[in-house]
Design a protein around this motif. Sequence first.
Motif, PDB file in Angstrom:
ATOM      1  N   UNK A   1       0.858  -1.180   0.000  1.00  7.59           N
ATOM      2  CA  UNK A   1       0.000   0.000   0.000  1.00  7.59           C
ATOM      3  C   UNK A   1       0.894   1.230   0.000  1.00  7.59           C
ATOM      4  N   UNK A   2       1.366   1.591  -1.202  1.00  5.66           N
ATOM      5  CA  UNK A   2       2.265   2.733  -1.341  1.00  5.66           C
ATOM      6  C   UNK A   2       1.958   3.478  -2.633  1.00  5.66           C
ATOM      7  N   UNK A   3       1.954   4.825  -2.544  1.00  8.75           N
ATOM      8  CA  UNK A   3       1.778   5.671  -3.722  1.00  8.75           C
ATOM      9  C   UNK A   3       0.527   5.283  -4.516  1.00  8.75           C
ATOM     10  N   UNK A   4      -0.538   4.934  -3.784  1.00  5.56           N
ATOM     11  CA  UNK A   4      -1.828   4.553  -4.352  1.00  5.56           C
ATOM     12  C   UNK A   4      -1.806   3.211  -5.071  1.00  5.56           C
ATOM     13  N   UNK A   5      -0.694   2.489  -4.995  1.00  4.13           N
ATOM     14  CA  UNK A   5      -0.625   1.130  -5.511  1.00  4.13           C
ATOM     15  C   UNK A   5      -0.888   0.161  -4.358  1.00  4.13           C
ATOM     16  N   UNK A   6      -1.672  -0.875  -4.624  1.00  7.15           N
ATOM     17  CA  UNK A   6      -2.008  -1.840  -3.594  1.00  7.15           C
ATOM     18  C   UNK A   6      -1.828  -3.264  -4.114  1.00  7.15           C
ATOM     19  N   UNK A   7      -1.659  -4.191  -3.187  1.00  8.31           N
ATOM     20  CA  UNK A   7      -1.587  -5.609  -3.546  1.00  8.31           C
ATOM     21  C   UNK A   7      -2.089  -6.420  -2.372  1.00  8.31           C
ATOM     22  N   UNK A   8      -2.758  -7.522  -2.688  1.00 13.16           N
ATOM     23  CA  UNK A   8      -3.218  -8.465  -1.679  1.00 13.16           C
ATOM     24  C   UNK A   8      -2.655  -9.836  -2.008  1.00 13.16           C
ATOM     25  N   UNK A   9      -2.693 -10.719  -1.027  1.00 18.64           N
ATOM     26  CA  UNK A   9      -2.183 -12.071  -1.205  1.00 18.64           C
ATOM     27  C   UNK A   9      -2.930 -12.982  -0.246  1.00 18.64           C
ATOM     28  N   UNK A  10      -3.262 -14.185  -0.695  1.00 15.06           N
ATOM     29  CA  UNK A  10      -3.952 -15.131   0.166  1.00 15.06           C
ATOM     30  C   UNK A  10      -3.119 -15.410   1.412  1.00 15.06           C
ATOM     31  N   UNK A  11      -3.751 -15.681   2.543  1.00 16.93           N
ATOM     32  CA  UNK A  11      -2.991 -16.003   3.758  1.00 16.93           C
ATOM     33  C   UNK A  11      -2.040 -17.168   3.570  1.00 16.93           C
ATOM     34  N   UNK A  12      -2.383 -18.070   2.656  1.00 17.36           N
ATOM     35  CA  UNK A  12      -1.516 -19.228   2.385  1.00 17.36           C
ATOM     36  C   UNK A  12      -0.368 -18.895   1.446  1.00 17.36           C
ATOM     37  N   UNK A  13      -0.336 -17.685   0.909  1.00 16.58           N
ATOM     38  CA  UNK A  13       0.715 -17.288  -0.025  1.00 16.58           C
ATOM     39  C   UNK A  13       0.266 -17.433  -1.465  1.00 16.58           C
ATOM     40  N   UNK A  14       1.230 -17.592  -2.355  1.00 16.75           N
ATOM     41  CA  UNK A  14       0.916 -17.713  -3.778  1.00 16.75           C
ATOM     42  C   UNK A  14       0.938 -16.381  -4.488  1.00 16.75           C
ATOM     43  N   UNK A  15       0.247 -16.278  -5.629  1.00 21.26           N
ATOM     44  CA  UNK A  15       0.296 -15.043  -6.416  1.00 21.26           C
ATOM     45  C   UNK A  15      -0.230 -13.839  -5.649  1.00 21.26           C
ATOM     46  N   UNK A  16       0.353 -12.696  -5.931  1.00 20.99           N
ATOM     47  CA  UNK A  16      -0.214 -11.444  -5.468  1.00 20.99           C
ATOM     48  C   UNK A  16      -1.205 -10.942  -6.507  1.00 20.99           C
ATOM     49  N   UNK A  17      -2.227 -10.255  -6.037  1.00 21.14           N
ATOM     50  CA  UNK A  17      -3.160  -9.558  -6.911  1.00 21.14           C
ATOM     51  C   UNK A  17      -2.951  -8.080  -6.646  1.00 21.14           C
ATOM     52  N   UNK A  18      -2.561  -7.340  -7.680  1.00 22.41           N
ATOM     53  CA  UNK A  18      -2.093  -5.969  -7.484  1.00 22.41           C
ATOM     54  C   UNK A  18      -2.848  -4.996  -8.382  1.00 22.41           C
ATOM     55  N   UNK A  19      -2.945  -3.750  -7.910  1.00 25.44           N
ATOM     56  CA  UNK A  19      -3.574  -2.663  -8.665  1.00 25.44           C
ATOM     57  C   UNK A  19      -2.604  -1.490  -8.709  1.00 25.44           C
ATOM     58  N   UNK A  20      -2.435  -0.931  -9.906  1.00 28.44           N
ATOM     59  CA  UNK A  20      -1.374   0.036 -10.123  1.00 28.44           C
ATOM     60  C   UNK A  20      -1.688   1.472  -9.790  1.00 28.44           C
ATOM     61  N   UNK A  21      -2.931   1.760  -9.381  1.00 32.01           N
ATOM     62  CA  UNK A  21      -3.274   3.138  -9.047  1.00 32.01           C
ATOM     63  C   UNK A  21      -3.609   3.973 -10.268  1.00 32.01           C
ATOM     64  N   UNK A  22      -3.986   5.245 -10.059  1.00 32.69           N
ATOM     65  CA  UNK A  22      -4.378   6.116 -11.166  1.00 32.69           C
ATOM     66  C   UNK A  22      -3.182   6.495 -12.028  1.00 32.69           C
ATOM     67  N   UNK A  23      -3.468   6.910 -13.295  1.00 34.68           N
ATOM     68  CA  UNK A  23      -4.792   6.991 -13.910  1.00 34.68           C
ATOM     69  C   UNK A  23      -5.317   5.609 -14.296  1.00 34.68           C
TER      70      UNK A  23
END
Length: 238
Positions: free
Chosen positions: A151-173
């Motif tokens: 969670x930095x510079x409007x970019x975010x990422x989540x990850x399952x508690x068990x690990x594995x791939x991250x799912x990320x969003x790059x922020x605006x625009x």
Amino acid sequence: MSISLHALSVDAKDPAGLARYWAGLLGWEQAGATELLPDAKTPFRLRFLQSDVERDRPCYIHFHLTSETPEQQQETVARAVELGGRHIDIGQKPEEGHIVLADPEGYEFCVIEAGNKFLADTAFFGEVASDGTREVGYFWSKALDYPLVWDQNEETAIQAPSGGPKIAWGGPPVEPKPPKNRMHFDLVVPAGGDVDAEVERLIGLGATRLESGQEGADAIPMADPDGNQFCILTTPQA
């Protein structure tokens, strides 16, 4: 957990062909002609759905595959091309370490260089990289009960508690949304769970239930706060 991510679904003109491609590249087992069962490090499937709609823009979601060594990166690229993929130019710079490719239906993906710290704790299928706002990252963290790991510079990422791939969003625009997303998440409620209550919970988090008539008999279509479609599957899933 009240709801879980069952699959990332991908529109394709040749779903069986695209499933074979990604099964060969990822090393995942196929479940039928158009669905892939994940490896032990990935908590969701890949599903390929029939669609004859022509692509008129880049997809707002793309995959990142990781490399442990420079040799493995080159091996992955060679296998991707041998299976039917191709190199593409999206404006990447020569000094950048990742290699940009497209699968047989033109979906962009990247083979990331060895030593990438952001993806160090993921899997070979390291990331689902998405166009999206900080708000939508917070929404999906709460919707799936996945920790927010970036969670930095409007970019975010989540990850399952068990690990594995991250799912990320790059922020605006954020790019304008197409009439229909060519990739979407399919969610499931555990057996005995209350689907209607989950729909209301997601609406409370900022989702929208799409207009009546857009849903099939086995799915409830919704949209996240950025307008990206997703579905809650209402029939039992294997």
